[in-house]
Enzyme design. Sequence first.
Site, PDB file in Angstrom:
ATOM      1  N   HIS A   1       0.825  -1.207   0.000  1.00  0.00           N
ATOM      2  CA  HIS A   1       0.000   0.000   0.000  1.00  0.00           C
ATOM      3  C   HIS A   1       0.861   1.260   0.000  1.00  0.00           C
ATOM      4  O   HIS A   1       0.449   2.294  -0.543  1.00  0.00           O
ATOM      5  CB  HIS A   1      -0.946  -0.014   1.193  1.00  0.00           C
ATOM      6  CG  HIS A   1      -2.117  -0.920   1.005  1.00  0.00           C
ATOM      7  ND1 HIS A   1      -2.874  -1.397   2.053  1.00  0.00           N
ATOM      8  CD2 HIS A   1      -2.657  -1.456  -0.126  1.00  0.00           C
ATOM      9  CE1 HIS A   1      -3.829  -2.180   1.581  1.00  0.00           C
ATOM     10  NE2 HIS A   1      -3.717  -2.236   0.264  1.00  0.00           N
TER      11      HIS A   1
ATOM     12  N   HIS B   1      -4.671  -5.317 -11.362  1.00  0.00           N
ATOM     13  CA  HIS B   1      -3.351  -4.823 -10.965  1.00  0.00           C
ATOM     14  C   HIS B   1      -2.295  -5.134 -12.024  1.00  0.00           C
ATOM     15  O   HIS B   1      -1.464  -4.282 -12.365  1.00  0.00           O
ATOM     16  CB  HIS B   1      -2.931  -5.437  -9.633  1.00  0.00           C
ATOM     17  CG  HIS B   1      -3.603  -4.833  -8.444  1.00  0.00           C
ATOM     18  ND1 HIS B   1      -3.305  -3.574  -7.968  1.00  0.00           N
ATOM     19  CD2 HIS B   1      -4.553  -5.332  -7.609  1.00  0.00           C
ATOM     20  CE1 HIS B   1      -4.040  -3.314  -6.896  1.00  0.00           C
ATOM     21  NE2 HIS B   1      -4.804  -4.349  -6.666  1.00  0.00           N
TER      22      HIS B   1
END
Length: 427
Positions: free
Chosen positions: A264, A399
């Site tokens: 993250h 992703h």
Amino acid sequence: MAACHPFIATTEESWLNRPAHRRWLIDQGESLIAFGKASRRPEGGFATLDEWGHPIPAQRPQTLIAARMTHTFALAALQGIPGAGALVDHGISALTSLFHDDRHGGWFAEMPDDEDASGIDTTKQAYLHAFVALAAASATAAGRPGARVLLDRAVEVIERHFWSDEEGRMRESFSRDWQQGEAYRGANSNMHSVEAFLALADVLEAPVWRQRALSIAGYLIHEHAVQAGYLVVEHFDEQWQEWRDYNRDQPGDQFRPYGLTPGHALEWSRLLVNLEAGLLRHGEQAPDWLLHDAIGLFDAAVTTGWAADGAPGFVYTVDWQQQPVVRARMHWVIGEGVAAAAALLARTGQVRFEHCYRQWWDYIDLYLIDRERGSWHHELDEHNQPSASVWSGKPDIYHAYQATLFPRLPLAPTAATLLAERPELAG
């Protein structure tokens, strides 16, 4: 910082400027799209795929998968990949009808069997609504029928229920009828809201969404992450007090794992660079801390996450002493890593980001790309062998596909708007 391995000739041209590398990225992206096409469900929406790219019949259709695949196919359609546009339309139809709560508004996490939504979790989650908005924004940029109606509906729900002017951030989740809110606030849902808000700002030509993204980033990154050594504090209570023990007993949660998540930090790093570029492109004030913090987040992720247990790859989570907790390697982490490295290289020209970019693509090529069955392994164990302790199968290509696309694009505007305006830039 534990630097990425330098290559010998530091003056040679970046991979990003080499036609062969760009062709390789395009080929990888097209193979991911081909793999993802198998997820189309004739009944509506998109199925979760197994390791072989086959739909998992027992898995109830997920809003997250539907939104991510719709967004991804919209990016592919904008590049002229045949078949992608029809898949966008298929996703828009499902999000407009099958996943939508016609009684109370908003979207379920799963496709219900009936109007009463019996047998499913009916909470309304900010994380999922951010992806619905992102999918609708990308499909609107692609000019797909019904997309703007879906986008307007998503924006209305976000503004009515999730966005808090008082807090300057997104609330987390509510009961089906919106009467009860969760006593939790999360950085993950707010991070993906930043992603969606940047797209909304471009597609709707509405600067307020960039300012909201800046508000979220200012609090979660420039206040809390900076105080935590540029590691992203993930969990808070409803008063926005840090909740450091959250999910200690469920350290491998898919969306709310215990501790700190280096991936993250990488994702936030790229988003801050995109936010800065978006602000500057529109003549809006871009605080100096956006770039400074983007670099800090990147460096902290590399220091704490890369080869943290001695083997190549990013561990999924570390504790507050920066020791590995869940040692599995998730594909999305290094996908976000190459996108962040490319963004920082484009923004700063610092060769160290080129080092990371090259090393991480080498890792992806060696360990993650599944040349027998297609797509990327979604999870590897601490020995870099395919595993399924947190994620099983190959649920979506979101992703991985963005990792093949974003390095080929300028930092602003956001991808769908850019491809709509200048599709030749993706080549």
